[in-house]
Scaffold this active site. Structure first.
Site, PDB file in Angstrom:
ATOM      1  CB  SER A 196     -12.671  25.441  53.024  1.00  0.00           C
ATOM      2  OG  SER A 196     -13.743  25.845  52.209  1.00  0.00           O
ATOM      3  NE  ARG A 238      -1.309  20.419  54.819  1.00  0.00           N
ATOM      4  CZ  ARG A 238      -0.985  20.334  53.545  1.00  0.00           C
ATOM      5  NH1 ARG A 238      -0.734  19.155  52.998  1.00  0.00           N
ATOM      6  NH2 ARG A 238      -0.903  21.409  52.784  1.00  0.00           N
ATOM      7  CG  ASP A 263     -12.466  28.251  50.949  1.00  0.00           C
ATOM      8  OD1 ASP A 263     -11.458  27.734  50.425  1.00  0.00           O
ATOM      9  OD2 ASP A 263     -12.468  28.694  52.116  1.00  0.00           O
TER      10      ASP A 263
END
Ligand code: BGC
Length: 542
Positions: free
Chosen positions: A192, A207, A245
């Site tokens: 996630s 990132r 997610d």
């Protein structure tokens, strides 16, 4: 449909809800250990403390005009992100273009790295609609969140190794141990964080968010990083699918309402926040439409990565406390939407306000370590304070005593409640505005009698009235069409699976897969709805 319960004891408990994830995470971070403040307590009058609290709370107000401007900017950045890579909102194609067909058999694995914890889960499909589920959870040591990719992914692989040895041992031995290629476990990786996905089982990390800062992993394929470490342990595991997610939430909601309504958006409002939605493939200009795998497909689930919506701060509201929180994160200037909405940040915003009032001598007769320690306030404090409707705010009294170690007067409790309401309401309005942006962008309300939205996460689940507040913003953005929107908690639908143990009232790894299995009798209808999507998870399961 009968579901057999888990066949071994589970390490998570009902207390380990999403609200606690953010708390644990915040406690682990402790980015800034401020010294104890020297409170200079002056007896502020009742009315002036309440006036000051109201003044503070008002700084979190977001007007209808602002909400509309936010939604418009969101639509603009959505369009930009669909056109090319490297845009302010990543709009990541998920490569989820398929569903299982309901005849699954065998054992497969799922792991989930989303914040504080790493979860490993196995699902054994018995082939008759029943299944066995096992789950373990490990806290990610703080040092690994900011260390090297080797350290982090080796830790994850070792947890998978332990899981297999502890829980799948018998089967593992029966199947001939590590070297038997015929019995390789297929593993789904719920990761996630923003990943530039290039296929169902590969994607490079754009990132880190939510306090992670493993610099050398950026730009690398996270499936490869995990696979390499699994291979070093000689484990019979193949990383076969990578999902965000939000994509999982959208898929699982889709399975819950096959044939009733098209599920358009999957939303996470927990430690972090993000949304995924079903986009027409033709609108995803940046995807090479000639890719063979996409032939005849009409829809692609897009992970918006809306946490980074408006990092330029053109339309998002801000306060001095937001600015201070941002500066105290490993990624200042990024995830600016997330930092105003999600669980990891709301407790810290509140703590900073209370500390400032204390330092001015306006609140609490003394300071305490939780009040002066950065990231030490559990975001669930907001939900619990908001829920107290007693005239004397007795719950607030005990919350502040327990969480902050401080006694309160009634007026102090009233002031805290007013401030909490401001911070919590802004979060919900902002979330509603971007969901509204997706509905306008997709024209979903024009073409569907009901638009279905699946939401997961502690902030949505536990903050009283959060959905109503989101709906206020939705009304501002899409008007009467708001009535067509059905917002459904995915958390509750998992928890209400009657035959699952209470322990599963926490988020479970692989819940999306679980849902797919639970709903497999309805897959036919679903497939019709999603018109011709036949790869992705189907490949993953077999
Ligand atoms: C990440 C998203 C994720 C969201 C919710 C954000 O910080 O960037 O990828 O979906 O948190 O977990």
């Amino acid at each position: 449909m009968h579901v057999r319960g888990a066949s071994a004891s589970l390490s998570s408990s009902v207390a380990v809800t999403l609200s606690l994830f953010s708390s644990l995470f915040a406690r682990l971070l402790r980015l800034n250990q401020a010294p104890l403040a020297h409170a200079n307590f002056t007896n502020m009058t009742t009315s002036s403390l309440l006036e000051e609290a109201t003044f503070i709370s008002k700084q979190f107000d977001v007007s209808k005009d602002q909400l509309i401007a936010i939604s418009n900017e969101f639509i603009r950045l959505t369009d930009l992100g669909l056109k090319s890579d490297g845009m302010p909102m990543a709009m990541i194609p998920s490569f989820v273009t398929g569903v299982p067909n309901g005849t699954e058999k065998g054992t497969f694995l799922a792991v989930d790295l989303g914040g504080t914890n790493f979860r490993v889960c196995s699902i054994h499909l018995n082939g008759d609609g029943t299944f066995d589920l096992l789950q373990t959870k490990s806290v990610i040591p703080r040092s690994l969140m900011v260390g090297t990719s080797k350290e982090l992914f080796s830790f994850l692989a070792k947890r998978v190794d332990e899981f297999i040895k502890t829980h799948l041992d018998e089967k593992f031995n029966e199947e001939g141990g590590h070297s038997d290629n015929e019995h390789i476990y297929k593993l789904g990786f719920t990761f996630s964080f923003p990943v530039n996905q290039t296929a169902i089982n590969s994607g490079t990390l754009l990132r880190w968010t939510k306090g992670f800062d493993v610099a050398d992993a950026v730009g690398k394929d996270v499936c490869r990083l995990l696979q390499d470490e699994l291979d070093l342990l000689n484990l019979p595991v193949h990383v076969a699918a990578l999902v965000n997610d939000t994509v999982g939430t959208l898929m699982s909601r889709s399975y819950s309402s096959p044939g009733e309504a098209a599920t358009l958006v999957g939303v996470i409002l927990g430690t972090g926040t993000n949304g995924a939605y079903a986009e027409s493939l033709a609108a995803v200009d940046k995807l090479d439409q000639s890719v063979a795998a996409l032939a005849n497909k009409s829809i692609m689930v897009i992970n918006t990565e809306w946490g980074s919506f408006d990092n330029d701060m053109k339309v998002l509201p801000t306060t001095s406390w937001d600015d201070a929180v941002d500066l105290d994160t490993p990624n200042p200037g990024y995830q600016m939407f997330e930092k105003r909405v999600s669980g990891m940040f709301l407790g810290e915003i509140l703590r900073r306000i209370l500390l400032e009032l204390n330092e001015k001598g306006h609140l609490f007769s003394k300071a305490s370590t939780p009040l002066t320690t950065a990231w030490s306030l559990d975001t669930s404090i907001l939900s619990r304070v908001e829920a107290d409707t007693t005239p004397d705010l007795v719950a607030v009294k005990s919350i502040v005593e327990t969480d902050l170690g401080l006694p309160t007067t009634l007026v102090e409790r009233q002031a805290i409640k007013v401030i909490v309401e401001g911070v919590g309401k802004r979060s919900a309005l902002l979330a509603g505005a971007v969901v509204g942006g997706i509905l306008v962008h997709t024209k979903a309300c024009q073409s569907n009698p009901v638009v279905d939205i699946g939401v997961d996460g502690s902030v949505f689940e536990f903050y009283p009235g959060y959905e109503d507040l989101m709906r206020e913003a939705l009304k501002d953005v899409i008007g009467e069409n708001e009535k067509k929107v059905r917002i459904v908690s995915q958390y509750l639908s998992v928890a209400s699976s009657a035959s699952l143990p209470a322990d599963y009232q926490s988020r479970i790894v692989g819940r999306d897969l679980l849902k797919q299995i639970l709903r497999n009798s309805c897959i036919g209808t679903y497939v019709e709805l999603w018109d011709g999507l036949h790869m992705g998870f189907t490949d993953f399961l077999f």
